[in-house]
Design a protein around this motif. Structure first.
Motif, PDB file in Angstrom:
ATOM      1  N   VAL A 160     -11.302   1.748  22.145  1.00 19.17           N
ATOM      2  CA  VAL A 160     -10.329   1.453  23.330  1.00 19.17           C
ATOM      3  C   VAL A 160     -11.381   0.340  24.022  1.00 19.17           C
ATOM      4  CG1 VAL A 160      -9.849   2.369  25.568  1.00 19.17           C
ATOM      5  CG2 VAL A 160      -9.674   3.771  23.549  1.00 19.17           C
ATOM      6  N   ASP A 161     -10.475  -0.755  24.218  1.00 26.31           N
ATOM      7  CA  ASP A 161     -10.819  -1.937  25.115  1.00 26.31           C
ATOM      8  C   ASP A 161     -10.409  -1.977  26.423  1.00 26.31           C
ATOM      9  OD1 ASP A 161     -11.400  -4.063  25.947  1.00 26.31           O
ATOM     10  OD2 ASP A 161     -11.245  -5.268  24.276  1.00 26.31           O
ATOM     11  N   LEU A 162     -11.453  -1.598  27.494  1.00 28.49           N
ATOM     12  CA  LEU A 162     -11.216  -1.780  28.744  1.00 28.49           C
ATOM     13  C   LEU A 162     -12.144  -2.933  29.409  1.00 28.49           C
ATOM     14  CD1 LEU A 162     -11.526   2.214  29.220  1.00 28.49           C
ATOM     15  CD2 LEU A 162      -9.729   0.822  30.119  1.00 28.49           C
ATOM     16  N   GLY A 163     -12.066  -3.937  28.742  1.00 22.42           N
ATOM     17  CA  GLY A 163     -12.912  -5.017  29.137  1.00 22.42           C
ATOM     18  C   GLY A 163     -14.225  -5.013  28.661  1.00 22.42           C
ATOM     19  N   ASN A 164     -14.827  -3.793  28.367  1.00 16.28           N
ATOM     20  CA  ASN A 164     -15.837  -3.518  27.455  1.00 16.28           C
ATOM     21  C   ASN A 164     -15.516  -2.639  26.586  1.00 16.28           C
ATOM     22  OD1 ASN A 164     -15.821  -1.262  29.186  1.00 16.28           O
ATOM     23  ND2 ASN A 164     -17.671  -1.191  29.738  1.00 16.28           N
ATOM     24  N   PRO A 165     -16.154  -2.650  25.219  1.00 13.41           N
ATOM     25  CA  PRO A 165     -15.688  -1.843  23.920  1.00 13.41           C
ATOM     26  C   PRO A 165     -16.185  -0.122  23.908  1.00 13.41           C
ATOM     27  CG  PRO A 165     -17.604  -3.138  23.670  1.00 13.41           C
ATOM     28  CD  PRO A 165     -17.274  -3.596  24.906  1.00 13.41           C
ATOM     29  N   HIS A 166     -15.542   0.554  23.587  1.00 13.76           N
ATOM     30  CA  HIS A 166     -15.665   2.027  23.460  1.00 13.76           C
ATOM     31  C   HIS A 166     -15.028   2.413  22.465  1.00 13.76           C
ATOM     32  CE1 HIS A 166     -16.473   2.278  27.680  1.00 13.76           C
ATOM     33  NE2 HIS A 166     -15.811   1.230  28.018  1.00 13.76           N
ATOM     34  N   ILE A 167     -16.055   3.444  21.812  1.00 12.38           N
ATOM     35  CA  ILE A 167     -15.300   4.237  20.478  1.00 12.38           C
ATOM     36  C   ILE A 167     -15.346   5.844  20.694  1.00 12.38           C
ATOM     37  CG2 ILE A 167     -15.620   5.082  18.069  1.00 12.38           C
ATOM     38  CD1 ILE A 167     -16.491   2.085  17.591  1.00 12.38           C
ATOM     39  N   VAL A 168     -14.178   6.456  20.997  1.00 16.27           N
ATOM     40  CA  VAL A 168     -14.171   7.856  21.319  1.00 16.27           C
ATOM     41  C   VAL A 168     -14.036   8.729  20.142  1.00 16.27           C
ATOM     42  CG1 VAL A 168     -13.040   9.396  22.853  1.00 16.27           C
ATOM     43  CG2 VAL A 168     -13.025   6.937  23.447  1.00 16.27           C
ATOM     44  N   VAL A 169     -15.040   9.715  20.092  1.00 20.44           N
ATOM     45  CA  VAL A 169     -15.216  10.617  18.948  1.00 20.44           C
ATOM     46  C   VAL A 169     -14.885  12.230  19.422  1.00 20.44           C
ATOM     47  CG1 VAL A 169     -16.790  11.489  17.104  1.00 20.44           C
ATOM     48  CG2 VAL A 169     -16.855   8.907  17.949  1.00 20.44           C
ATOM     49  N   ILE A 212      -2.798  18.730  35.076  1.00 23.59           N
ATOM     50  CA  ILE A 212      -4.042  17.809  35.015  1.00 23.59           C
ATOM     51  C   ILE A 212      -4.905  18.013  33.556  1.00 23.59           C
ATOM     52  CG2 ILE A 212      -6.272  16.876  35.713  1.00 23.59           C
ATOM     53  CD1 ILE A 212      -5.132  17.633  38.455  1.00 23.59           C
ATOM     54  N   GLY A 213      -4.975  16.956  32.763  1.00 21.49           N
ATOM     55  CA  GLY A 213      -5.597  17.264  31.577  1.00 21.49           C
ATOM     56  C   GLY A 213      -7.179  17.161  31.714  1.00 21.49           C
ATOM     57  N   ARG A 214      -7.905  18.056  30.953  1.00 17.37           N
ATOM     58  CA  ARG A 214      -9.262  18.155  31.259  1.00 17.37           C
ATOM     59  C   ARG A 214     -10.108  17.944  29.847  1.00 17.37           C
ATOM     60  NH1 ARG A 214      -9.529  20.137  36.359  1.00 17.37           N
ATOM     61  NH2 ARG A 214      -7.575  21.010  37.130  1.00 17.37           N
ATOM     62  N   VAL A 215     -11.346  17.559  30.134  1.00 20.99           N
ATOM     63  CA  VAL A 215     -12.267  17.450  29.098  1.00 20.99           C
ATOM     64  C   VAL A 215     -13.509  17.048  29.291  1.00 20.99           C
ATOM     65  CG1 VAL A 215     -11.823  14.754  29.182  1.00 20.99           C
ATOM     66  CG2 VAL A 215     -12.253  15.491  26.944  1.00 20.99           C
ATOM     67  N   ALA A 240      -8.083   8.516  24.911  1.00 15.43           N
ATOM     68  CA  ALA A 240      -7.934   8.837  23.403  1.00 15.43           C
ATOM     69  C   ALA A 240      -7.555  10.131  23.195  1.00 15.43           C
ATOM     70  CB  ALA A 240      -9.516   8.790  22.732  1.00 15.43           C
ATOM     71  N   VAL A 241      -8.012  11.293  24.290  1.00 16.00           N
ATOM     72  CA  VAL A 241      -7.425  12.560  24.135  1.00 16.00           C
ATOM     73  C   VAL A 241      -6.054  12.635  24.596  1.00 16.00           C
ATOM     74  CG1 VAL A 241      -7.805  14.899  25.063  1.00 16.00           C
ATOM     75  CG2 VAL A 241      -9.740  13.441  24.757  1.00 16.00           C
ATOM     76  N   ARG A 242      -5.390  11.753  25.443  1.00 14.14           N
ATOM     77  CA  ARG A 242      -3.886  11.951  25.920  1.00 14.14           C
ATOM     78  C   ARG A 242      -3.488  11.204  24.356  1.00 14.14           C
ATOM     79  NH1 ARG A 242      -0.975   7.612  29.508  1.00 14.14           N
ATOM     80  NH2 ARG A 242      -1.564   6.148  27.867  1.00 14.14           N
ATOM     81  N   SER A 243      -3.726  10.338  23.578  1.00  9.87           N
ATOM     82  CA  SER A 243      -3.264   9.859  22.505  1.00  9.87           C
ATOM     83  C   SER A 243      -3.163  10.716  21.350  1.00  9.87           C
ATOM     84  CB  SER A 243      -3.952   8.491  22.065  1.00  9.87           C
ATOM     85  OG  SER A 243      -3.438   8.146  20.782  1.00  9.87           O
ATOM     86  N   TRP A 244      -4.245  11.581  21.144  1.00  7.23           N
ATOM     87  CA  TRP A 244      -4.262  12.711  20.225  1.00  7.23           C
ATOM     88  C   TRP A 244      -3.498  13.887  20.557  1.00  7.23           C
ATOM     89  CZ3 TRP A 244     -10.153  12.091  20.837  1.00  7.23           C
ATOM     90  CH2 TRP A 244     -10.720  10.984  20.096  1.00  7.23           C
ATOM     91  N   ALA A 245      -3.192  14.043  21.867  1.00  7.55           N
ATOM     92  CA  ALA A 245      -2.443  15.339  22.360  1.00  7.55           C
ATOM     93  C   ALA A 245      -0.976  15.081  21.962  1.00  7.55           C
ATOM     94  CB  ALA A 245      -2.571  15.592  23.630  1.00  7.55           C
ATOM     95  N   GLY A 246      -0.591  13.761  22.076  1.00 11.10           N
ATOM     96  CA  GLY A 246       0.871  13.564  21.677  1.00 11.10           C
ATOM     97  C   GLY A 246       1.921  13.643  22.913  1.00 11.10           C
TER      98      GLY A 246
END
Length: 292
Positions: A160-169, A212-215, A240-246
């Motif tokens: 995920v790019d938010l101006g700085n780079p991230h990788i969510v696992v 509200i989603g929670r993580v 990322a979690v929203r994407s995986w949740a569908g």
């Protein structure tokens, strides 16, 4: 050796040394920044925020071109002295400093524009403290693998790019999250050209409560190490979690980090979806320090 005034602040435990340099007269080297942020021999922090007028720094020209009202520029440096594009918690702490020192005002319902290397960020007041419009985001192609001490096998991540780079696992349980040893740098394959922050997340059960989603999340920040919180990382985790949740997953999220809880909103816009981060910002103390 010169002495400079500083202030220590934090947002959900993500802490910063704040140095006011309105006219761009202080040239801090990477070694000096690292020394100030050192937790044993310096003040101790995850990064440094230099408070400088946009007109006084080369990187501020783009901010002023985008919004002439962006008088102040957040010159953010990681704890190792390296330059970083953005810091979501840092913007809130930066805004708190501007307001508490009288360098800026923010009336209810109005917006405070802050220049960064990732463009101008609009700060508003919220029930939690401040909300920052982080702008548009982008999902990165590919499925990088992340190896971390405490995980039995490498896990796939979402970039995920938010101006700085991230990788969510995604992890399977709270036990896996708590068992990570983030004193050891996670290994990303393939390795990003400029590194990346790595967020390890566990969705709550139930995932959604009250709309509200929670993580839960822990993060390893490039150039810093594990931190108690990462603002843009929090947003990346929620995306990322929203994407995986569908389909049907909410656009509002509450993310629990070791330093507290942050809120994330996804907002549709004419030029694409934007994301906003909300949470507290606290100034702890002020003093002077001798620069080596």
């Amino acid at each position: 050796m010169p002495e400079i005034p500083f202030t220590k602040g934090h947002g959900t435990g993500n802490d910063f040394v704040i140095v006011a340099d309105p006219d761009g007269e202080i040239d801090l080297s990477a070694d000096q920044v690292a020394a100030l942020c050192d937790r044993h021999f310096g003040i101790g922090a995850d990064g440094l925020l230099r408070v400088v007028r946009s007109r006084a720094i080369d990187a501020g020209a783009a901010a002023l071109a985008a919004d002439p009202a962006a008088e102040w520029f957040m010159d953010y440096r990681n704890a190792d002295g390296s330059v970083a594009e953005m810091c979501g918690n840092g913007v809130r702490v930066f805004a708190r400093y501007l307001l508490d020192t009288g360098l800026a005002t923010l009336d209810p319902g109005s917006t405070l524009p802050v220049g960064t290397r990732d463009g101008v960020k609009a700060v508003t007041r919220s029930d939690a403290g401040f909300e920052v419009d982080l702008g548009r985001w982008r999902a990165e192609a590919g499925d990088p693998l992340v190896r971390a001490k405490g995980l039995d096998i490498a896990r796939p991540g979402m970039g995920v790019d938010l101006g700085n780079p991230h990788i969510v696992v995604a992890l399977a349980s709270d036990a896996e999250l708590e068992g990570l040893d983030l004193g050891v740098i996670p290994v990303i394959d393939p390795a990003p050209a400029h590194g990346a922050n790595v967020e390890f997340v566990v969705p709550s059960d139930p995932l959604v409560s009250g709309g509200i989603g929670r993580v839960r999340m822990r993060v390893f920040e490039r150039g810093v190490g594990e931190t108690l919180s990462c603002g843009t990382g929090t947003v990346a985790a929620a995306l990322a979690v929203r994407s995986w949740a569908g389909q049907g997953a909410p656009d509002r999220w509450s993310v629990e980090v070791p330093g507290g809880t942050l809120g994330v909103r996804m907002v549709p816009g004419p030029d694409g979806e934007r994301v906003a981060l909300s949470g507290p910002a606290t100034l702890v103390y002020s003093g002077t320090v001798t620069l080596a």
